[in-house]
Design an enzyme around this catalytic site. Structure first.
Site, PDB file in Angstrom:
ATOM      1  N   TYR A   1      31.526  44.678  46.709  1.00 44.70           N
ATOM      2  CA  TYR A   1      32.351  44.373  45.534  1.00 44.70           C
ATOM      3  C   TYR A   1      31.502  44.435  44.262  1.00 44.70           C
ATOM      4  CZ  TYR A   1      36.432  42.451  43.159  1.00 44.70           C
ATOM      5  OH  TYR A   1      37.523  42.274  42.338  1.00 44.70           O
TER       6      TYR A   1
ATOM      7  N   LYS B   1      35.185  39.475  37.653  1.00 51.40           N
ATOM      8  CA  LYS B   1      36.351  38.671  38.030  1.00 51.40           C
ATOM      9  C   LYS B   1      36.068  37.178  37.889  1.00 51.40           C
ATOM     10  CE  LYS B   1      39.401  41.821  39.313  1.00 51.40           C
ATOM     11  NZ  LYS B   1      40.721  41.985  38.686  1.00 51.40           N
TER      12      LYS B   1
END
Length: 273
Positions: free
Chosen positions: A174, A181
């Site tokens: 990720y 995020k």
């Protein structure tokens, strides 16, 4: 002897109808539909099914042929191009909303981006330019939309953005989107505190891995999906309709006692070590 439940039975057995009553006639902007597999489309479809009126945007001329038919399917009253990196385009969308509607009840923000080289590399190797662009598209654009929505959003208004478990825990591959995020979720909390006195609530929804166009850019995504299926208590992925129902709940008055939260819709995956 217990007293009978004061609510009528339909409120127990048909909660969708109750949420539909709350959403009927509400007007909102949905940003991030790329195709029928998009999380944003799942949210828009549920909101529309429950009676909300929608404004839908697409990224650029290349995306329009894929999104416009979906916007028509949703009965969107307003459709526009919106590239959040193009100067003035966000402002133009909200000017149109103000002119045509005069008020706004919700915004669904479901966009994210990082340059491929930075997304596929280590976080500490990320370029300054790539990190800034990922933050600008994925996080700052949500704050800017909140700022532009504020003047036309009455008490009861709701802002929703999309996050992922990688904001809270390290998820293999990720990479830079994890810190981005995480910043987005922090922004939700601060925006909720700042807009709360105006009666505006703010949320992040955090689905599990879904096979969307955006997710396809993550390296070894198939492995991520397989691991999620194996580890989640429900041993499955969620779908965009399940995410959409949660978004509808948040936008409706049923969630009036909540704000600033990250809501996980991942079949329980985030609870597993």
């Amino acid at each position: 002897m217990t007293e009978p439940h004061s609510d009528p039975l339909p409120a127990i057995w048909n909660p969708d109808q109750r949420i539909g009553d709350m959403l009927k006639g509400k007007r909102g902007l949905v940003v991030g539909i790329a195709n029928a597999d998009s999380i944003a489309f799942g949210a828009a479809a549920k909101l529309r099914a429950f009676g909300a009126d929608l404004a839908v945007t697409w990224l650029n001329d290349k995306a329009e042929p894929h999104v416009r038919p979906l916007a028509e399917q949703l009965g969107a009253e307003i459709t526009m191009k919106l590239d959040v990196e193009a100067p003035g385009e966000m402002e133009a969308v909200f000017e149109r909303l103000t002119r045509d509607w005069g008020s706004l009840d919700f915004v669904i923000h479901s966009i994210a981006f990082a340059p491929r080289a930075d997304l596929h590399g280590r976080v500490i190797d990320c370029s300054a330019e790539g990190f800034a662009q990922a933050m600008r598209v994925s996080c700052w654009s949500f704050l800017r939309m909140a700022k532009l929505a504020e003047p036309i959003m009455a008490p009861g208004g709701v802002l929703v953005t999309m996050s992922y478990y990688g904001a809270d825990k390290v998820v293999a591959n990720y990479n830079v989107m994890g810190p981005v995020k995480a910043a987005l979720e922090a922004s939700v909390r601060y925006a909720a505190a700042e807009l709360g006195p105006r009666g505006i609530r703010v949320f992040a929804v955090s689905p599990g891995p879904l096979r969307t166009r955006a997710a396809s850019g993550i390296a070894h995504f198939d492995e991520l999906v397989a691991d999620a299926k194996e580890r989640a208590p429900s041993q499955r992925l969620v779908d965009i309709a399940e995410v959409g129902r949660v978004v509808a709940f948040l936008v409706s008055g049923a969630s009036s006692g909540m704000t600033g939260d990250t809501i996980y819709v991942d079949a329980g995956l985030h609870n597993v070590a």
